[in-house]
Scaffold this active site. Structure first.
Site, PDB file in Angstrom:
ATOM      1  N   SER A 140       0.852  -1.192   0.000  1.00 25.80           N
ATOM      2  CA  SER A 140       0.000   0.000   0.000  1.00 25.80           C
ATOM      3  C   SER A 140       0.884   1.237   0.000  1.00 25.80           C
ATOM      4  O   SER A 140       2.011   1.207   0.524  1.00 25.80           O
ATOM      5  CB  SER A 140      -0.891   0.014   1.245  1.00 25.80           C
ATOM      6  OG  SER A 140      -1.503   1.276   1.438  1.00 25.80           O
ATOM      7  N   TYR A 154      -2.182  -0.740  10.190  1.00 23.53           N
ATOM      8  CA  TYR A 154      -2.333  -1.174   8.796  1.00 23.53           C
ATOM      9  C   TYR A 154      -1.087  -0.814   7.989  1.00 23.53           C
ATOM     10  O   TYR A 154      -0.525  -1.652   7.281  1.00 23.53           O
ATOM     11  CB  TYR A 154      -3.579  -0.525   8.186  1.00 23.53           C
ATOM     12  CG  TYR A 154      -3.766  -0.836   6.715  1.00 23.53           C
ATOM     13  CD1 TYR A 154      -4.405  -2.012   6.313  1.00 23.53           C
ATOM     14  CD2 TYR A 154      -3.309   0.034   5.727  1.00 23.53           C
ATOM     15  CE1 TYR A 154      -4.570  -2.309   4.976  1.00 23.53           C
ATOM     16  CE2 TYR A 154      -3.474  -0.256   4.383  1.00 23.53           C
ATOM     17  CZ  TYR A 154      -4.106  -1.421   4.012  1.00 23.53           C
ATOM     18  OH  TYR A 154      -4.269  -1.715   2.681  1.00 23.53           O
TER      19      TYR A 154
END
Length: 250
Positions: A140, A154
């Site tokens: 990401s 995350y």
């Protein structure tokens, strides 16, 4: 002979979208996820749209590490080989540290990193035996820097995944292995996992994002921001921003 591609987390979001894109390119697909009803529907859709396409599905909870190895090996035995494995399954349940939500952060860490490690282990076991293969890790853009609040855990898991993939690339270069490893850094692509996120700059729809991901995978590059514009320059800037500036942005 078409490539055989295994995608985890293929029942929704980016996994489902990539399956559609690869199916349109004629790839044979090994799709796995927890929700087999959605996999059944996707298999029927793809086979109707692309007559002659081979699509196989299996139930997989990536947090069941033994099952990861069993499912990957079963797909390999069924198809005879696996040319590309995409480590895509993940969740986004992180919460600010110290707010009584350790369980959510632990689950995010276990699924996005420990389960990803299991998938990479299982993939590399197969690729080493074959002496070929392409491993794709879906990280990401948030992995570029430490991120605050809900994104903290995350982002950390995705940074860990990216580091794992990079270390593997270094090892494979050193041993002159033909096995390839690609790390994807998606920006905001609209899926259920981020549907509740209010601030999503430069967000693109799922199909646009997945087309960009597949294009990046097939480019053979080691690391790719997707979509390339504007996330490639944004990633460059993010790496260099002072922490006080970063704090004001998120």
């Amino acid at each position: 002979m078409s490539d055989t591609i295994l995608i985890t987390g293929a029942s929704s979001g980016l996994g489902e979208g990539m399956a559609r894109e690869f199916a349109a390119r004629g790839a044979s697909l090994a799709l796995c996820a927890r929700r087999t009803d959605r996999l059944d529907a996707l298999k029927s859709e793809l086979e109707a749209a692309h007559p002659g396409l081979k699509v196989s599905i299996r139930a997989l909870d990536v947090d069941d590490h033994a099952q990861v190895f069993d499912v990957f090996r079963a797909f390999r035995d069924e198809f005879g080989r696996l040319d590309r494995i995409i480590v895509n399954a993940g969740i986004g349940k992180g919460q600010p540290l110290g707010t009584g939500q350790f369980a959510a952060n632990r689950q995010t860490a276990e699924t996005n990193f420990v389960a990803a490690l299991a998938q990479m282990e299982a993939a590399m076991e197969i690729f080493r035996a074959q002496n070929h293969g392409h491993l794709v890790a879906v990280s990401s853009v948030s992995a570029i820097r430490g991120m605050p609040s809900n994104i903290n855990t995350y982002a950390a898991t995705k940074a860990g995944l990216a580091a794992l993939a990079e270390g593997l690339r270094v090892e494979l270069i050193r041993t002159k292995s033909p096995i390839r490893v690609t790390t994807l850094y998606p920006g905001y692509i609209h899926t259920a996992i981020n549907a509740q996120v209010k601030n999503k700059p430069f967000v693109v729809d799922t199909r646009t994002g997945c087309k960009a991901m597949v294009k990046a995978i097939e480019s053979g590059k080691k690391e790719c921001y997707v979509p390339r514009w504007p996330w490639s320059p944004i990633g460059f800037v993010l790496k260099r921003l002072p922490e006080p500036v970063l704090a004001k942005m998120f």
